[in-house]
Motif scaffolding. Structure first.
Motif, PDB file in Angstrom:
ATOM      1  N   LEU A   1      10.833  10.519 -10.579  1.00  0.00           N
ATOM      2  CA  LEU A   1      11.944   9.755 -11.150  1.00  0.00           C
ATOM      3  C   LEU A   1      11.981   9.907 -12.667  1.00  0.00           C
ATOM      4  CD1 LEU A   1      14.218   7.643 -11.037  1.00  0.00           C
ATOM      5  CD2 LEU A   1      12.450   5.858 -11.098  1.00  0.00           C
ATOM      6  N   ALA A   2      10.805   9.898 -13.309  1.00  0.00           N
ATOM      7  CA  ALA A   2      10.741  10.038 -14.767  1.00  0.00           C
ATOM      8  C   ALA A   2      11.279  11.394 -15.208  1.00  0.00           C
ATOM      9  CB  ALA A   2       9.307   9.843 -15.251  1.00  0.00           C
ATOM     10  N   VAL A   3      10.939  12.457 -14.467  1.00  0.00           N
ATOM     11  CA  VAL A   3      11.434  13.797 -14.795  1.00  0.00           C
ATOM     12  C   VAL A   3      12.952  13.843 -14.703  1.00  0.00           C
ATOM     13  CG1 VAL A   3      11.455  16.213 -14.068  1.00  0.00           C
ATOM     14  CG2 VAL A   3       9.306  14.948 -14.086  1.00  0.00           C
ATOM     15  N   LEU A   4      13.493  13.300 -13.619  1.00  0.00           N
ATOM     16  CA  LEU A   4      14.949  13.317 -13.427  1.00  0.00           C
ATOM     17  C   LEU A   4      15.655  12.418 -14.428  1.00  0.00           C
ATOM     18  CD1 LEU A   4      15.096  13.212  -9.516  1.00  0.00           C
ATOM     19  CD2 LEU A   4      15.480  15.176 -11.011  1.00  0.00           C
ATOM     20  N   LEU A   5      15.038  11.279 -14.761  1.00  0.00           N
ATOM     21  CA  LEU A   5      15.637  10.365 -15.727  1.00  0.00           C
ATOM     22  C   LEU A   5      15.688  11.011 -17.112  1.00  0.00           C
ATOM     23  CD1 LEU A   5      16.776   7.486 -15.915  1.00  0.00           C
ATOM     24  CD2 LEU A   5      14.490   6.696 -16.535  1.00  0.00           C
ATOM     25  N   GLY A   6      14.616  11.689 -17.485  1.00  0.00           N
ATOM     26  CA  GLY A   6      14.602  12.400 -18.762  1.00  0.00           C
ATOM     27  C   GLY A   6      15.629  13.515 -18.799  1.00  0.00           C
ATOM     28  N   PHE A   7      15.781  14.221 -17.677  1.00  0.00           N
ATOM     29  CA  PHE A   7      16.763  15.301 -17.615  1.00  0.00           C
ATOM     30  C   PHE A   7      18.177  14.742 -17.735  1.00  0.00           C
ATOM     31  CE2 PHE A   7      19.392  18.386 -15.229  1.00  0.00           C
ATOM     32  CZ  PHE A   7      19.128  19.514 -15.981  1.00  0.00           C
ATOM     33  N   ALA A   8      18.445  13.613 -17.072  1.00  0.00           N
ATOM     34  CA  ALA A   8      19.758  12.978 -17.175  1.00  0.00           C
ATOM     35  C   ALA A   8      20.032  12.547 -18.613  1.00  0.00           C
ATOM     36  CB  ALA A   8      19.829  11.778 -16.231  1.00  0.00           C
ATOM     37  N   GLY A   9      19.007  12.004 -19.279  1.00  0.00           N
ATOM     38  CA  GLY A   9      19.161  11.613 -20.674  1.00  0.00           C
ATOM     39  C   GLY A   9      19.489  12.789 -21.557  1.00  0.00           C
ATOM     40  N   MET A  10      18.845  13.925 -21.281  1.00  0.00           N
ATOM     41  CA  MET A  10      19.127  15.143 -22.053  1.00  0.00           C
ATOM     42  C   MET A  10      20.590  15.547 -21.911  1.00  0.00           C
ATOM     43  SD  MET A  10      17.710  18.952 -21.276  1.00  0.00           S
ATOM     44  CE  MET A  10      18.621  18.926 -19.742  1.00  0.00           C
ATOM     45  N   LEU A  11      21.115  15.501 -20.683  1.00  0.00           N
ATOM     46  CA  LEU A  11      22.507  15.881 -20.454  1.00  0.00           C
ATOM     47  C   LEU A  11      23.469  14.924 -21.149  1.00  0.00           C
ATOM     48  CD1 LEU A  11      22.400  16.845 -16.653  1.00  0.00           C
ATOM     49  CD2 LEU A  11      22.338  18.375 -18.632  1.00  0.00           C
TER      50      LEU A  11
END
Length: 290
Positions: A113-123
């Motif tokens: 979840l942390a990996v995906l949340l960080g990726f969403a934040g990047m976008l």
């Protein structure tokens, strides 16, 4: 890893300031040349104490890191910075995928979840532009994939080599490859392409300051990213690399970029949240082990 992200963000800001004066291959050459000037004397003064025995692993790390750097700088110079950095930071996703399928490592749903949340934040922050020629997208994907492979290799080499030696393998690769292409151009008559086949251009005036800042900040980042990936599983460490985005936002503002909008602030919140999740997971793991 937070220190590493800071170093890479400063490096990116310096490279952005030089993009009108140098092409991608020239920036790769100077970035690594400055790093060698600072690193080699330290190795001579305090020789590394290490087990060694993995020269092919070192060479492979250097090759992957050099390819990642070439493609990253190429994207920075030719497409919007946000899109270029978005592709490079997909390395965290590729690390998670490669760790699971190739190494059998899975760190739990909260880490995923942390990996995906960080990726969403990047976008949300970078808002990448997709309407670009296919070869820019290909270069961006290569940047993310080769960065992931390089960092996974660092994780495996950490038990055998001093962190400075692992960094040296990358710097040598990124110095020797463009040097060879210069020789190919001047002695082989091959025309320059601004990326792999380059000519030599000496910095002038203030360019020297930006070159020194770019190279020293990159060395700072490489040293600490090597320490980070040598200290824990790559899938966990990679999440903190998203901090690069937050640093870059504020460095970009100092270089004249616009103040972040509400969507960018939402992205910053997502990235900070991903780091908090990982921190809580690690703290719980430490308590359980005690």
């Amino acid at each position: 890893m937070l220190l590493a992200a800071l170093g890479f963000s400063v490096m990116g800001g310096a490279a952005k300031s030089l993009k009108e004066s140098f092409n991608a291959g020239q920036l790769v050459f100077y970035r690594n040349a400055v790093g060698l000037i600072f690193l080699v004397p330290g190795l001579l003064i305090k020789p590394p104490v290490q087990q060694g025995g993995k020269p092919l692993g070192l060479a492979f790390r250097g090759l992957m890191g050099t390819l990642a750097l070439y493609t990253l700088v190429y994207c920075i110079l030719h497409i919007p910075l946000g899109t270029a950095m978005s592709y490079n930071l997909t390395s965290a996703l590729f690390i998670a995928v490669f760790s699971y399928f190739l190494l059998g490592e899975f760190h739990g749903n909260r880490v995923a979840l942390a990996v995906l949340l960080g990726f969403a934040g990047m976008l949300l922050i970078y808002k990448p532009v997709m309407h670009l020629p296919w070869y820019y997208h290909l270069a961006g994907l290569i940047s993310g994939i080769t960065s992931a492979i390089a960092y996974l290799t660092v994780n495996r080499l950490a038990k055998y080599y001093d962190p400075r030696v692992i960094v040296l393998s990358f710097l040598l690769g990124g110095f020797i490859v463009p040097l060879i292409t210069m020789l190919v151009h001047y002695f082989g008559g091959v025309p320059t392409d601004g990326l792999f086949i380059i000519d030599f251009r000496l910095p002038v005036g203030l360019e020297w300051a930006w070159i020194l800042l770019m190279g020293s900040a990159a060395l700072f980042g490489q040293y600490f990213v090597t320490r980070a990936y040598g200290a824990d599983k790559a899938g966990i460490v990679s999440v903190f690399g998203y901090a690069n985005i937050i640093y870059s936002v504020f460095i970009g503002m100092m270089l004249g970029d616009a103040f972040p909008d509400w969507m960018s602030w939402a992205g910053i919140f997502c990235i900070i949240s991903s780091g908090v999740i990982i921190t809580l997971v690690k703290r719980k793991t430490a308590v359980s082990s005690d």
